[in-house]
Write a protein that holds these residues in place. Structure first.
Motif, PDB file in Angstrom:
ATOM      1  N   LEU A  97       0.823  -1.203   0.000  1.00  0.00           N
ATOM      2  CA  LEU A  97       0.000   0.000   0.000  1.00  0.00           C
ATOM      3  C   LEU A  97       0.865   1.264   0.000  1.00  0.00           C
ATOM      4  CD1 LEU A  97      -2.727  -1.251   2.480  1.00  0.00           C
ATOM      5  CD2 LEU A  97      -3.111  -0.648   0.082  1.00  0.00           C
ATOM      6  N   PHE A 122      -7.170  -3.470  -4.569  1.00  0.00           N
ATOM      7  CA  PHE A 122      -6.485  -4.315  -3.582  1.00  0.00           C
ATOM      8  C   PHE A 122      -7.542  -5.178  -2.899  1.00  0.00           C
ATOM      9  CE2 PHE A 122      -2.689  -4.685  -0.727  1.00  0.00           C
ATOM     10  CZ  PHE A 122      -3.256  -5.500   0.238  1.00  0.00           C
ATOM     11  N   SER A 170      -8.219  -8.181  -0.187  1.00  0.00           N
ATOM     12  CA  SER A 170      -7.737  -9.004   0.924  1.00  0.00           C
ATOM     13  C   SER A 170      -8.487 -10.336   0.938  1.00  0.00           C
ATOM     14  CB  SER A 170      -7.960  -8.275   2.249  1.00  0.00           C
ATOM     15  OG  SER A 170      -7.655  -9.122   3.343  1.00  0.00           O
ATOM     16  N   LEU A 181      -7.523   4.134  -5.150  1.00  0.00           N
ATOM     17  CA  LEU A 181      -7.419   2.805  -4.564  1.00  0.00           C
ATOM     18  C   LEU A 181      -8.794   2.251  -4.205  1.00  0.00           C
ATOM     19  CD1 LEU A 181      -5.550   0.554  -3.299  1.00  0.00           C
ATOM     20  CD2 LEU A 181      -5.726   1.860  -1.159  1.00  0.00           C
ATOM     21  N   LEU A 210     -10.131  -0.712  -1.977  1.00  0.00           N
ATOM     22  CA  LEU A 210      -9.720  -1.685  -0.966  1.00  0.00           C
ATOM     23  C   LEU A 210     -10.933  -2.502  -0.558  1.00  0.00           C
ATOM     24  CD1 LEU A 210      -7.472  -2.710   0.920  1.00  0.00           C
ATOM     25  CD2 LEU A 210      -8.097  -0.885   2.522  1.00  0.00           C
TER      26      LEU A 210
END
Length: 323
Positions: free
Chosen positions: A220, A235, A237, A258, A260
Motif C-alpha cells: 500500500l 487491492f 484481501s 485505490l 480496498l
C-alpha cells in the motif's frame, strides 16, 4: 460410522469408528457417501473456533470439513458443500449445492480444487472486476491457493502476473505455471523498491493479498501517490497469514485511486455464489480434467487424521483425506 471428530475447540480431531450417522431430514437434503475431502486453513480455523464464521456458536463436538467429493444414493459422483462435516463416511448435503464431476477428474483433485478456486476466481471476477491484460500482483502466492490463482489469472487473460513469497525455490516453480516475475519477501527495503519500480513502469491493476500484515502495508505504501493523477489499483484481501490487523495511513487513501475490499465468506452475494457453483467451479473441473490446470496434492487416509492434522505440507500442495 467412521469420522474425524473435534471434541473441544483447539484440539486435534480424533478418529472415531462408531460416530452417529447423520440423517437427511430437509426437503433439499440428501446423504452423500464421502470419498475425499481436503483440509484447508478454513477448516482448521473453524475447528479451533477462531474463524469469524464460528463466532457466537456454542462449542460442541463437530466433524470438520466444509466440502468434499462422494457418491449420491443414485451412484452419481459429485462435489458438494456439506451441511454436516465431510471428514466422515457419510455427510448430509444440499441437493442444490452439488456439482457433477467430469469422468476424467479423480476424487482427490476434485476435492482439492474448489476452495482454491473460490479463494482466487471470486476475487478476480467480482471484487477486482478483472479485465484481460490486467497487471496482477499476488502477495503470498507460494501456497496451494496462490498457485491456483496464478493459473486462473493467466486463464482469464492477465497481461502480467507478479508473485511474492519467502521461499525462492517455490517462487521459481510458479514461473513454470504462468508467473512472469517474483519478489522475495524478507528485505523490506528491497521489496518496496522493486514494487515501486514495477508500479512506475507498468502500473499494478489488481493486488490479491493472502498475507495482510507487514507486506500489505509495504504494498500500500508503494502505491502511495504524490499529488498527481494516479492509476486505479484494486487491492483485495483474501487471507491474513501474517497478521489480522495493519496500521493504514489515511494519506495513502487520499493520494491514490485505490479500491480496498475483501473476498470471502459473507462478502459474496447470492448471485455470485450461484455463479461459483454453476459456472466457475465446473469450468475449473473441466480444465483440471484436461490437464490444463496443475493441482498438487498430498493424501492420507481418514484413520491417520490426528497425526496429519498439524503436519506441514509441501509448499503449493493441498492435503486431501481419502475415505
Amino acid at each position: 460410522m467412521k469420522a474425524a471428530v473435534v471434541f473441544q475447540r483447539g484440539e486435534r480431531p480424533k478418529y472415531i469408528t462408531d460416530y452417529p450417522t447423520p440423517v437427511a431430514t430437509g426437503q433439499d437434503e440428501i446423504t452423500l457417501s464421502v470419498k475425499a475431502a481436503a483440509i484447508k486453513n478454513l477448516d482448521k480455523s473453524r475447528a479451533s473456533g477462531q474463524h469469524y464464521s464460528t463466532q457466537g456458536r456454542p462449542a460442541q463436538a463437530t466433524i470438520p470439513g466444509g466440502d468434499g467429493v462422494g457418491l449420491l444414493p443414485d451412484g452419481s459422483r459429485v462435489y458438494a458443500l456439506g451441511i454436516t462435516g465431510m471428514l466422515a463416511e457419510k455427510a448430509v448435503v444440499n441437493k442444490s449445492r452439488t456439482i457433477p464431476l467430469p469422468a476424467d477428474i479423480d476424487n482427490i483433485t476434485a476435492a482439492a480444487l474448489p476452495n482454491a478456486v473460490a479463494g482466487s476466481a471470486m476475487a478476480l471476477r467480482f471484487s477486482a472486476q478483472m479485465e484481460a491484460g490486467a497487471i496482477i500482483l499476488i502477495n503470498g502466492a507460494t501456497g496451494f491457493t496462490g498457485s491456483i490463482a496464478v493459473q486462473i489469472a493467466k486463464y482469464y487473460g492477465a497481461g502480467r502476473v507478479i508473485v511474492t513469497g519467502r521461499n525462492k525455490q517455490s517462487l521459481e516453480m510458479l514461473t513454470a505455471i504462468g508467473a512472469d516475475e517474483y519478489i522475495v519477501i524478507g528485505d523490506d527495503e528491497a521489496f518496496s523498491a522493486r514494487l515501486k519500480e514495477i508500479h512506475q513502469h507498468s502500473p499494478i491493476d489488481i493486488v490479491l493479498d493472502y498475507l495482510w500484515g507487514n507486506t500489505a502495508v509495504l504494498i500500500l505504501e508503494a502505491l502511495k501517490g504524490t499529488g498527481h493523477f494516479t492509476h486505479k489499483t484494486r487491492f483485495v484481501s483474501i487471507g491474513s497469514m501474517t497478521g489480522e490487523t495493519i496500521e493504514l495511513s489515511s494519506q495513502i487513501l487520499r493520494s491514490v485511486n485505490l479500491q480496498l475490499s475483501g473476498s470471502g465468506l459473507g462478502s459474496w452475494t447470492k448471485e455470485e455464489v450461484n455463479q461459483l457453483l454453476t459456472h466457475i467451479i465446473p469450468e475449473m473441473f473441466e480444465l483440471a480434467a484436461a490437464k490444463r490446470l496443475q493441482v498438487n496434492t498430498t493424501c492420507i487416509t481418514l484413520e491417520n487424521i490426528e497425526q496429519a492434522w498439524d503436519t506441514e505440507i509441501a509448499s503449493g500442495q493441498r492435503l486431501v483425506v481419502t475415505i
